[in-house]
Design a protein around this motif. Structure first.
Motif, PDB file in Angstrom:
ATOM      1  N   ALA A  16       0.838  -1.206   0.000  1.00 14.15           N
ATOM      2  CA  ALA A  16       0.000   0.000   0.000  1.00 14.15           C
ATOM      3  C   ALA A  16       0.874   1.257   0.000  1.00 14.15           C
ATOM      4  O   ALA A  16       0.591   2.219  -0.721  1.00 14.15           O
ATOM      5  N   CYS A  17       1.944   1.243   0.779  1.00 14.11           N
ATOM      6  CA  CYS A  17       2.836   2.415   0.821  1.00 14.11           C
ATOM      7  C   CYS A  17       3.480   2.644  -0.542  1.00 14.11           C
ATOM      8  O   CYS A  17       3.611   3.791  -0.993  1.00 14.11           O
ATOM      9  N   GLN A  18       3.885   1.557  -1.202  1.00 11.80           N
ATOM     10  CA  GLN A  18       4.505   1.714  -2.522  1.00 11.80           C
ATOM     11  C   GLN A  18       3.509   2.266  -3.537  1.00 11.80           C
ATOM     12  O   GLN A  18       3.863   3.095  -4.373  1.00 11.80           O
ATOM     13  N   ILE A  19       2.266   1.791  -3.445  1.00  8.85           N
ATOM     14  CA  ILE A  19       1.246   2.292  -4.374  1.00  8.85           C
ATOM     15  C   ILE A  19       0.972   3.779  -4.096  1.00  8.85           C
ATOM     16  O   ILE A  19       0.959   4.601  -5.023  1.00  8.85           O
ATOM     17  N   PHE A  20       0.797   4.139  -2.832  1.00 11.77           N
ATOM     18  CA  PHE A  20       0.576   5.557  -2.490  1.00 11.77           C
ATOM     19  C   PHE A  20       1.768   6.410  -2.941  1.00 11.77           C
ATOM     20  O   PHE A  20       1.609   7.537  -3.389  1.00 11.77           O
ATOM     21  N   ASP A  21       2.956   5.856  -2.782  1.00  9.34           N
ATOM     22  CA  ASP A  21       4.159   6.613  -3.150  1.00  9.34           C
ATOM     23  C   ASP A  21       4.153   6.947  -4.643  1.00  9.34           C
ATOM     24  O   ASP A  21       4.629   8.003  -5.057  1.00  9.34           O
ATOM     25  N   LYS A  22       3.598   6.038  -5.436  1.00 13.10           N
ATOM     26  CA  LYS A  22       3.560   6.251  -6.885  1.00 13.10           C
ATOM     27  C   LYS A  22       2.395   7.116  -7.328  1.00 13.10           C
ATOM     28  O   LYS A  22       2.408   7.644  -8.447  1.00 13.10           O
ATOM     29  N   MET A  23       1.351   7.226  -6.518  1.00 14.44           N
ATOM     30  CA  MET A  23       0.160   7.967  -6.947  1.00 14.44           C
ATOM     31  C   MET A  23       0.408   9.471  -6.853  1.00 14.44           C
ATOM     32  O   MET A  23       0.693   9.990  -5.775  1.00 14.44           O
ATOM     33  N   GLU A  24       0.276  10.146  -7.991  1.00 18.22           N
ATOM     34  CA  GLU A  24       0.616  11.568  -8.022  1.00 18.22           C
ATOM     35  C   GLU A  24      -0.167  12.419  -7.036  1.00 18.22           C
ATOM     36  O   GLU A  24       0.371  13.318  -6.404  1.00 18.22           O
ATOM     37  N   GLU A  25      -1.474  12.126  -6.904  1.00 14.77           N
ATOM     38  CA  GLU A  25      -2.289  12.994  -6.051  1.00 14.77           C
ATOM     39  C   GLU A  25      -1.985  12.829  -4.568  1.00 14.77           C
ATOM     40  O   GLU A  25      -2.235  13.736  -3.778  1.00 14.77           O
ATOM     41  N   VAL A  26      -1.428  11.680  -4.181  1.00 17.69           N
ATOM     42  CA  VAL A  26      -1.159  11.450  -2.756  1.00 17.69           C
ATOM     43  C   VAL A  26       0.108  12.210  -2.337  1.00 17.69           C
ATOM     44  O   VAL A  26       1.151  12.109  -2.973  1.00 17.69           O
ATOM     45  N   GLY A  27      -0.025  12.980  -1.247  1.00 20.70           N
ATOM     46  CA  GLY A  27       1.120  13.765  -0.776  1.00 20.70           C
ATOM     47  C   GLY A  27       1.714  13.243   0.515  1.00 20.70           C
ATOM     48  O   GLY A  27       2.859  13.565   0.857  1.00 20.70           O
ATOM     49  N   ALA A  28       0.960  12.466   1.263  1.00 21.30           N
ATOM     50  CA  ALA A  28       1.466  11.909   2.522  1.00 21.30           C
ATOM     51  C   ALA A  28       0.601  10.717   2.920  1.00 21.30           C
ATOM     52  O   ALA A  28      -0.524  10.563   2.440  1.00 21.30           O
ATOM     53  N   ILE A  29       1.171   9.890   3.813  1.00 24.13           N
ATOM     54  CA  ILE A  29       0.530   8.624   4.202  1.00 24.13           C
ATOM     55  C   ILE A  29       0.352   8.621   5.720  1.00 24.13           C
ATOM     56  O   ILE A  29       1.233   9.093   6.454  1.00 24.13           O
ATOM     57  N   VAL A  30      -0.775   8.097   6.176  1.00 26.27           N
ATOM     58  CA  VAL A  30      -1.007   7.934   7.620  1.00 26.27           C
ATOM     59  C   VAL A  30      -1.180   6.440   7.896  1.00 26.27           C
ATOM     60  O   VAL A  30      -1.934   5.762   7.194  1.00 26.27           O
ATOM     61  N   ILE A  31      -0.483   5.949   8.922  1.00 24.38           N
ATOM     62  CA  ILE A  31      -0.673   4.557   9.357  1.00 24.38           C
ATOM     63  C   ILE A  31      -1.201   4.559  10.780  1.00 24.38           C
ATOM     64  O   ILE A  31      -0.641   5.236  11.659  1.00 24.38           O
ATOM     65  N   THR A  32      -2.265   3.823  11.017  1.00 22.73           N
ATOM     66  CA  THR A  32      -2.806   3.732  12.369  1.00 22.73           C
ATOM     67  C   THR A  32      -3.347   2.324  12.596  1.00 22.73           C
ATOM     68  O   THR A  32      -3.333   1.496  11.685  1.00 22.73           O
ATOM     69  N   GLY A  33      -3.800   2.059  13.832  1.00 22.93           N
ATOM     70  CA  GLY A  33      -4.296   0.718  14.150  1.00 22.93           C
ATOM     71  C   GLY A  33      -5.762   0.752  14.539  1.00 22.93           C
ATOM     72  O   GLY A  33      -6.217   1.705  15.147  1.00 22.93           O
ATOM     73  N   ARG A  34      -6.477  -0.304  14.173  1.00 22.91           N
ATOM     74  CA  ARG A  34      -7.871  -0.404  14.620  1.00 22.91           C
ATOM     75  C   ARG A  34      -7.902  -1.052  15.997  1.00 22.91           C
ATOM     76  O   ARG A  34      -7.152  -1.982  16.281  1.00 22.91           O
ATOM     77  N   GLY A  35      -8.810  -0.554  16.849  1.00 25.02           N
ATOM     78  CA  GLY A  35      -8.972  -1.146  18.171  1.00 25.02           C
ATOM     79  C   GLY A  35      -8.034  -0.531  19.181  1.00 25.02           C
ATOM     80  O   GLY A  35      -7.626   0.618  19.043  1.00 25.02           O
ATOM     81  N   LYS A  36      -7.647  -1.336  20.206  1.00 26.32           N
ATOM     82  CA  LYS A  36      -6.908  -0.737  21.321  1.00 26.32           C
ATOM     83  C   LYS A  36      -5.393  -0.756  21.156  1.00 26.32           C
ATOM     84  O   LYS A  36      -4.665  -0.418  22.071  1.00 26.32           O
ATOM     85  N   ALA A  37      -4.935  -1.209  19.997  1.00 27.57           N
ATOM     86  CA  ALA A  37      -3.487  -1.221  19.781  1.00 27.57           C
ATOM     87  C   ALA A  37      -3.132  -0.529  18.468  1.00 27.57           C
ATOM     88  O   ALA A  37      -3.935  -0.509  17.531  1.00 27.57           O
ATOM     89  N   PHE A  38      -1.938   0.043  18.422  1.00 27.21           N
ATOM     90  CA  PHE A  38      -1.333   0.391  17.134  1.00 27.21           C
ATOM     91  C   PHE A  38      -0.867  -0.956  16.570  1.00 27.21           C
ATOM     92  O   PHE A  38      -1.394  -1.416  15.559  1.00 27.21           O
ATOM     93  N   ALA A  39       0.043  -1.599  17.284  1.00 24.32           N
ATOM     94  CA  ALA A  39       0.425  -2.978  16.982  1.00 24.32           C
ATOM     95  C   ALA A  39       1.196  -3.525  18.168  1.00 24.32           C
ATOM     96  O   ALA A  39       2.119  -2.868  18.666  1.00 24.32           O
ATOM     97  N   ALA A  40       0.793  -4.734  18.627  1.00 24.77           N
ATOM     98  CA  ALA A  40       1.457  -5.344  19.793  1.00 24.77           C
ATOM     99  C   ALA A  40       2.674  -6.161  19.395  1.00 24.77           C
ATOM    100  O   ALA A  40       3.095  -7.054  20.125  1.00 24.77           O
ATOM    101  N   GLY A  41       3.236  -5.877  18.231  1.00 28.10           N
ATOM    102  CA  GLY A  41       4.494  -6.522  17.857  1.00 28.10           C
ATOM    103  C   GLY A  41       4.377  -7.399  16.641  1.00 28.10           C
ATOM    104  O   GLY A  41       3.303  -7.543  16.057  1.00 28.10           O
ATOM    105  N   ALA A  42       5.514  -7.983  16.289  1.00 30.85           N
ATOM    106  CA  ALA A  42       5.501  -8.999  15.234  1.00 30.85           C
ATOM    107  C   ALA A  42       4.647 -10.160  15.741  1.00 30.85           C
ATOM    108  O   ALA A  42       4.403 -10.281  16.943  1.00 30.85           O
ATOM    109  N   ASP A  43       4.185 -10.995  14.828  1.00 29.39           N
ATOM    110  CA  ASP A  43       3.259 -12.064  15.210  1.00 29.39           C
ATOM    111  C   ASP A  43       4.028 -13.211  15.867  1.00 29.39           C
ATOM    112  O   ASP A  43       4.739 -13.961  15.203  1.00 29.39           O
ATOM    113  N   ILE A  44       3.876 -13.312  17.182  1.00 29.26           N
ATOM    114  CA  ILE A  44       4.646 -14.288  17.963  1.00 29.26           C
ATOM    115  C   ILE A  44       4.275 -15.713  17.563  1.00 29.26           C
ATOM    116  O   ILE A  44       5.143 -16.585  17.436  1.00 29.26           O
ATOM    117  N   LYS A  45       2.984 -15.932  17.307  1.00 31.45           N
ATOM    118  CA  LYS A  45       2.525 -17.285  16.942  1.00 31.45           C
ATOM    119  C   LYS A  45       3.171 -17.731  15.620  1.00 31.45           C
ATOM    120  O   LYS A  45       3.493 -18.892  15.432  1.00 31.45           O
TER     121      LYS A  45
END
Ligand code: HXC
Length: 263
Positions: free
Chosen positions: A42-71
């Motif tokens: 998604a970041c690479q696609i946004f990076d190539k799209m002319e109209e996109v000027g910046a990217i926001v990354i966030t998390g749904r729910g109570k975490a941004f991210a609790a880490g790499a997937d331990i399982k």
């Protein structure tokens, strides 16, 4: 529009801002390989799209991210980790030219903290919590945590966090130490709305100018002071080859708003 499994992607602010939600809330957005391949794509696609000027990354729910997937990683052997260059696909993020803003609303632990630190700006919600708990799992931070955290919060605090695996850092301390640029009061929606506003204001400016500004600041991580200042100087001189520099300065002198062509 692409259909992703583990992230949600939207174009907002008339397509000028690319928004990515990490979307595995049941696992606190644990960063599986599949999820991170999607983030990178998604970041690479946004990076190539002319109209996109910046990217926001966030998390749904109570975490941004609790880490790499331990399982997912628990049974990997040394050879598998080494041969597959485990997590190396994350490095693609550092090649993205457009600014990436992390809106951290809750847990940013292990790889989650490292993902946030790989972004250009971090805005924290009131419940943000940063930590590197890997030692408690018998491993260590593996995608920049040991290198980036020390630059943001100093050796002693970084060591305390990395060596105890506890001593999480809350939003207020993160702002005070400079790990995040500020704390946004209110709920997750308020945080994401603010991150989008920051992204929108960047997107209103000249794409090539912003790319050069980002490159110059990032050079400070890689180079010593005199080399970094030389790099800044050549990038600064390069802006004078841009139509947008002529427009920006003319608009100031003519007391009008700049109409940047490349945005
Ligand atoms: C896989 C995870 C996960 C993770 C949480 N979950 N973190 N799954 N990988 N990193 C899952 C849990 O197993 C559980 O699913 C569900 O998410 C909810 O988590 P709970 O633990 O029940 O929630 P809570 O009690 O609120 O505790 C929150 C927490 C805890 C303190 C954040 O989940 C936690 O300690 N998580 C691990 C944090 C961590 O060690 N991160 C570093 C990972 S290593 P089920 O289905 O079981 O109910 C790492 C390596 C980086 O990031 C190196 C290179 C990338």
């Amino acid at each position: 529009e692409k259909d992703y499994e583990d992230i949600d992607v939207e174009l907002v602010e008339k397509g000028t801002v690319g928004l990515i939600y990490l979307d595995r809330p049941k696992s606190l957005n644990a960063l599986s390989d599949a999820l991170m391949y999607e983030v990178v794509d998604a970041c690479q696609i946004f990076d190539k799209m002319e109209e996109v000027g910046a990217i926001v990354i966030t998390g749904r729910g109570k975490a941004f991210a609790a880490g790499a997937d331990i399982k997912e990683m628990k049974d990997k052997t040394f050879q598998e980790a080494q041969k597959s260059r485990i997590f190396s696909h994350w490095n693609v993020l550092t090649a993205v030219r457009k600014p990436i803003i992390a809106a951290v609303n809750g847990f940013a632990l292990g790889g989650g903290c490292e993902l946030a630190m790989a972004c250009d700006i971090i805005l924290a919600g009131e419940k943000a919590l940063f930590g590197q708990p890997e030692v408690k799992l018998g491993t260590i931070p593996g995608i920049g945590g040991t290198q980036r955290l020390i630059r943001e919060v100093g050796k002693s605090r970084a060591m305390e966090m990395i060596l105890t695996g506890e001593a999480f850092m809350n939003a207020q301390e993160a702002a005070q130490k400079g790990l995040v640029s500020r704390v946004v009061p209110g709920d997750n929606d308020a945080l994401v709305a603010e991150a989008i506003q920051v992204a929108k204001s960047i997107a209103a400016l000249s794409r090539p100018t912003i790319a050069m500004a980002k490159e110059a600041v990032n050079a400070a991580y890689e180079l010593g002071l005199s080399e970094g200042i030389k790099r800044e100087h050549s990038l600064f001189c390069s802006t004078f080859a841009l139509e947008d520099q002529k427009e920006g300065m003319s608009a100031f002198v003519e007391k009008r708003d700049a109409q940047f062509k490349h945005r």
